[in-house]
Design a protein around this motif. Structure first.
Motif, short mmCIF file in Angstrom:
data_model
loop_
_atom_site.label_atom_id
_atom_site.label_comp_id
_atom_site.label_asym_id
_atom_site.label_seq_id
_atom_site.Cartn_x
_atom_site.Cartn_y
_atom_site.Cartn_z
N GLU A 26 37.74 37.40 41.66
CA GLU A 26 37.76 38.39 42.74
C GLU A 26 37.08 39.66 42.27
O GLU A 26 37.06 39.94 41.07
N VAL A 27 36.57 40.42 43.21
CA VAL A 27 36.09 41.77 42.94
C VAL A 27 37.05 42.72 43.64
O VAL A 27 37.31 42.58 44.84
N CYS A 28 37.61 43.64 42.85
CA CYS A 28 38.63 44.57 43.36
C CYS A 28 38.15 46.00 43.17
O CYS A 28 37.74 46.36 42.07
N PRO A 29 38.22 46.82 44.20
CA PRO A 29 37.88 48.22 44.02
C PRO A 29 39.04 48.95 43.33
O PRO A 29 40.19 48.86 43.77
N VAL A 30 38.74 49.61 42.22
CA VAL A 30 39.76 50.36 41.49
C VAL A 30 39.16 51.72 41.13
O VAL A 30 38.16 51.79 40.41
N GLY A 31 39.75 52.76 41.64
CA GLY A 31 39.27 54.11 41.35
C GLY A 31 37.81 54.33 41.71
O GLY A 31 37.09 55.04 41.01
N GLY A 32 37.35 53.71 42.79
CA GLY A 32 35.98 53.90 43.23
C GLY A 32 34.96 53.02 42.54
O GLY A 32 33.77 53.14 42.77
N ARG A 33 35.43 52.14 41.66
CA ARG A 33 34.52 51.23 40.94
C ARG A 33 34.94 49.78 41.18
O ARG A 33 36.10 49.51 41.45
N ASP A 34 33.98 48.88 41.05
CA ASP A 34 34.30 47.46 41.20
C ASP A 34 34.79 46.89 39.87
O ASP A 34 34.18 47.11 38.82
N VAL A 35 35.88 46.16 39.95
CA VAL A 35 36.46 45.47 38.80
C VAL A 35 36.47 43.98 39.10
O VAL A 35 36.84 43.56 40.20
N VAL A 36 36.02 43.18 38.12
CA VAL A 36 36.03 41.73 38.25
C VAL A 36 37.35 41.24 37.67
O VAL A 36 37.75 41.63 36.58
N ARG A 37 38.04 40.39 38.42
CA ARG A 37 39.32 39.84 37.98
C ARG A 37 39.22 38.32 37.99
O ARG A 37 38.99 37.71 39.02
#
Length: 78
Positions: A26-37
C-alpha cells in the motif's frame, strides 16, 4: 478493502501466500509524504489482522527494490 488504521491507503498489489495469508503493498500518506507499506495480513473470522509490516519512504523505493533483487540473485545462484 482498507484497514481501519490506514483509511487513506491506496492498495497497489497483493500476493497470496496461502488461503488465509497475503502480502499487501500500500501507499499511505504520512505527514504529507508517501510511505510504502509491505504488510503480511491474516484473514480470520474476526476480520483482517496485520501480522507485521515493513515501511519506508516512497523516495527510497529504488534502493529497497535493489535489496530485493540482490536477495533474489543470491538464491538463484544455487
Amino acid at each position: 478493502m482498507a484497514l481501519k488504521d490506514a483509511p487513506d491507503a491506496v492498495l497497489v498489489s497483493e500476493y497470496q501466500l496461502s488461503p488465509r495469508e497475503v502480502f499487501r503493498v500500500e501507499v499511505c500518506p504520512v505527514g504529507g509524504r508517501d510511505v510504502v507499506r509491505l504488510s503480511r495480513l491474516k484473514m480470520t473470522p474476526d476480520g483482517i489482522k496485520r501480522g507485521g509490516s515493513f515501511e519506508f519512504g516512497a523516495h527510497r523505493l529504488a534502493g529497497v527494490s535493489k535489496l530485493i533483487a540482490d536477495l533474489e540473485s543470491y538464491f538463484n545462484k544455487s
